[in-house]
Design a protein around this motif. Structure first.
Motif, PDB file in Angstrom:
ATOM      1  N   GLY A 117       0.838  -1.209   0.000  1.00 29.83           N
ATOM      2  CA  GLY A 117       0.000   0.000   0.000  1.00 29.83           C
ATOM      3  C   GLY A 117       0.867   1.252   0.000  1.00 29.83           C
ATOM      4  O   GLY A 117       0.600   2.220  -0.729  1.00 29.83           O
ATOM      5  N   ILE A 118       1.944   1.237   0.805  1.00 30.45           N
ATOM      6  CA  ILE A 118       2.863   2.392   0.837  1.00 30.45           C
ATOM      7  C   ILE A 118       3.526   2.544  -0.530  1.00 30.45           C
ATOM      8  O   ILE A 118       3.606   3.637  -1.092  1.00 30.45           O
ATOM      9  N   PHE A 119       3.955   1.429  -1.084  1.00 31.88           N
ATOM     10  CA  PHE A 119       4.626   1.442  -2.395  1.00 31.88           C
ATOM     11  C   PHE A 119       3.693   2.007  -3.472  1.00 31.88           C
ATOM     12  O   PHE A 119       4.098   2.831  -4.294  1.00 31.88           O
TER      13      PHE A 119
ATOM     14  N   SER B 106      -6.026   6.463   3.392  1.00 29.93           N
ATOM     15  CA  SER B 106      -5.664   5.800   4.651  1.00 29.93           C
ATOM     16  C   SER B 106      -5.118   4.414   4.369  1.00 29.93           C
ATOM     17  O   SER B 106      -5.537   3.757   3.413  1.00 29.93           O
ATOM     18  N   LEU B 107      -4.196   3.995   5.244  1.00 27.32           N
ATOM     19  CA  LEU B 107      -3.638   2.642   5.160  1.00 27.32           C
ATOM     20  C   LEU B 107      -3.863   1.946   6.491  1.00 27.32           C
ATOM     21  O   LEU B 107      -3.606   2.525   7.550  1.00 27.32           O
ATOM     22  N   SER B 108      -4.344   0.710   6.454  1.00 28.26           N
ATOM     23  CA  SER B 108      -4.352  -0.096   7.668  1.00 28.26           C
ATOM     24  C   SER B 108      -4.265  -1.568   7.274  1.00 28.26           C
ATOM     25  O   SER B 108      -4.058  -1.871   6.101  1.00 28.26           O
TER      26      SER B 108
ATOM     27  N   SER C 170      -1.842  -6.708  10.293  1.00 31.32           N
ATOM     28  CA  SER C 170      -0.553  -7.108  10.871  1.00 31.32           C
ATOM     29  C   SER C 170      -0.354  -6.746  12.339  1.00 31.32           C
ATOM     30  O   SER C 170       0.339  -7.466  13.055  1.00 31.32           O
ATOM     31  N   LYS C 171      -0.907  -5.626  12.787  1.00 32.73           N
ATOM     32  CA  LYS C 171      -0.577  -5.150  14.136  1.00 32.73           C
ATOM     33  C   LYS C 171      -1.761  -5.360  15.088  1.00 32.73           C
ATOM     34  O   LYS C 171      -1.730  -6.220  15.950  1.00 32.73           O
ATOM     35  N   SER C 172      -2.818  -4.578  14.933  1.00 33.55           N
ATOM     36  CA  SER C 172      -3.953  -4.610  15.864  1.00 33.55           C
ATOM     37  C   SER C 172      -4.681  -5.954  15.843  1.00 33.55           C
ATOM     38  O   SER C 172      -5.340  -6.322  16.803  1.00 33.55           O
TER      39      SER C 172
HETATM   40  C1  LIG Z   1       3.808   2.266  10.452  1.00 28.75           C
HETATM   41  C2  LIG Z   1       3.864   1.038   9.601  1.00 28.75           C
HETATM   42  N1  LIG Z   1       3.314   1.071   8.377  1.00 28.75           N
HETATM   43  C3  LIG Z   1       3.353   0.002   7.564  1.00 28.75           C
HETATM   44  C4  LIG Z   1       3.955  -1.173   7.970  1.00 28.75           C
HETATM   45  C5  LIG Z   1       3.994  -2.336   7.021  1.00 28.75           C
HETATM   46  O1  LIG Z   1       3.223  -3.430   7.476  1.00 28.75           O
HETATM   47  P1  LIG Z   1       3.543  -4.881   6.974  1.00 28.75           P
HETATM   48  O2  LIG Z   1       4.911  -5.205   7.480  1.00 28.75           O
HETATM   49  O3  LIG Z   1       2.508  -5.755   7.565  1.00 28.75           O
HETATM   50  O4  LIG Z   1       3.502  -4.884   5.479  1.00 28.75           O
HETATM   51  C6  LIG Z   1       4.555  -1.245   9.231  1.00 28.75           C
HETATM   52  C7  LIG Z   1       5.244  -2.469   9.678  1.00 28.75           C
HETATM   53  O5  LIG Z   1       5.959  -2.503  10.651  1.00 28.75           O
HETATM   54  C8  LIG Z   1       4.496  -0.101  10.073  1.00 28.75           C
HETATM   55  O6  LIG Z   1       5.042  -0.102  11.305  1.00 28.75           O
END
Ligand SMILES: Cc1ncc(COP(=O)(O)O)c(C=O)c1O
Length: 368
Positions: free
Chosen positions: A88-90, A212-214, A217-219
């Motif tokens: 998503g960032i890419f 927005s990106l979510s 992976s984390k929550s």
């Molecule tokens: C702030 C933030 N954005 C994006 C990501 C990318 O997530 P993923 O590693 O699940 O692709 C991370 C991963 O640590 C992150 O901390």
């Protein structure tokens, strides 16, 4: 493309699976398959068992987008594009920015939020917190110029655990909208607020100027699924992201999509479990800092699963982390991997094994 190495990810790749203890993981204790399937309703189990390994819908499974939209409450399913979070960032950095654009990025930041734009020939200004660790809108405004195309924010913040209020988020968005600047809001840690009243709305639900990106992976404690999403209400921007995705993954993994649907349907349970782990670990760090006041200090996170532990021993974070790794076999991520000048370690508060890694830090510190 000439990309700068992602130093944090390279460091993890080198040590992550070879050391017995980890102090700095950013995810929450990853769920096991049996735990996740135990949460599934009979209907979800049917989805899982009848799953066919077809190529999936490029935008994401309709039921998955429905569950994501339900989590936010006010998002439209059509505004969601399922992708890998890092993808998503890419997509955003490559589809929406051009050489010579200027962007403002929260600092410190997860490296790809700033480096991809830089590698694409953009200039980058860093939005830093004040001496109290607060991100002030005034300092953000002062970094904007006539070439500014995008402002990149990340709350809950990795690596500090800092938050902003809804009023501040709105102020940033209205300011950017008036100036014709896009807002890219990384909301990967949304849901892990210490006070649930602090949870921010999805930035893209407030303005079509926001993306927005979510993700899971984390929550949601499911980093291995590699499922995330971009949300954007502007059809022109959405189309640009979608077109680039045809050159990255095209569509998501079919099993991962169904497992994400199952998790999102039990979102409250999973998030409560993760917050319970984080709160227990915050108490342990408070106690630890109390026992070592001359060597460490910290500000507990307002939200998210990470926070910084300041090193007061006079060593650099690189020296400290390397010696700690060699002597105690604990992987700790130093602030140098976030290009931060002050020596500090990122604490990963979402993991059950954190207490053992912290006990090792205590032994190590006593020997300093
Ligand atoms: C702030 C933030 N954005 C994006 C990501 C990318 O997530 P993923 O590693 O699940 O692709 C991370 C991963 O640590 C992150 O901390």
């Amino acid at each position: 493309m000439n990309l700068t190495p992602f130093i944090l990810e390279r460091h993890f790749a080198r040590y992550e699976f070879d050391v017995p203890h980890q102090l700095s993981c950013s995810d929450c204790e990853p769920l096991r398959m049996a735990e996740l399937l135990a949460l599934a309703s009979p209907e979800s189990i049917r989805l899982w068992e009848t799953l066919q390994f077809l190529y999936t819908d490029t935008n994401g499974h309709p039921l998955l987008r429905k569950e994501i939209a339900a989590w936010y409450g006010n998002l439209k399913q059509e505004d969601l594009l399922v992708c890998v979070p890092e993808e998503g960032i890419f997509l955003v950095m490559n589809a929406l920015l051009e050489r010579d654009d200027h962007i403002v990025v929260i600092s410190p930041s997860y490296q790809s939020l700033s480096e991809l734009a830089k590698d694409n020939g953009c200039s980058v200004s860093r939005w830093e917190a004040d001496g109290e660790g607060v991100y002030q809108v005034e300092s953000l405004r002062s970094l904007v110029n006539s070439r500014t195309k995008m402002v990149v924010i990340n709350f809950p913040h990795n690596p500090s655990g800092a938050m902003i209020s809804r009023a501040i988020l709105e102020e940033i968005i209205w300011f950017c909208e008036r100036s014709g600047i896009l807002v890219f809001s990384d909301e990967m840690y949304r849901g892990l607020e210490q006070n649930p009243a602090d949870r921010l709305p999805c930035a893209s639900s407030l303005s079509d100027f926001c993306i927005s990106l979510s993700g899971m992976s984390k929550s949601f404690a499911l980093p291995g699924l590699r499922i995330g999403w971009l949300a954007c209400g502007d059809p022109v921007i959405f189309e640009k992201l979608l077109r680039l995705k045809d050159y990255t993954t095209i569509c998501s993994s079919a099993p991962s999509e169904v497992l994400s649907i199952i998790a999102l349907r039990s979102r409250e349970l999973i998030i409560d479990r993760n917050l319970a782990i984080i709160r227990k670990n915050i108490l342990l760090v408070n106690e630890f800092v109390h026992r070592h006041p001359k060597k460490f200090s910290w500000t507990p996170p307002d939200a998210g699963s990470v926070a910084m532990l300041n090193i007061l021993t006079g060593q650099s974070s690189e020296e400290f982390c390397q010696e700690f790794l060699e002597k105690k076999q604990v992987l700790a991520i130093g602030s140098h991997l976030f290009s931060m000048p002050e020596p500090a370690i990122r604490l990963g508060l979402g993991r059950i094994g954190f207490s053992e890694a912290l006990a090792e830090l205590s032994h190590f510190s006593s020997e300093l």
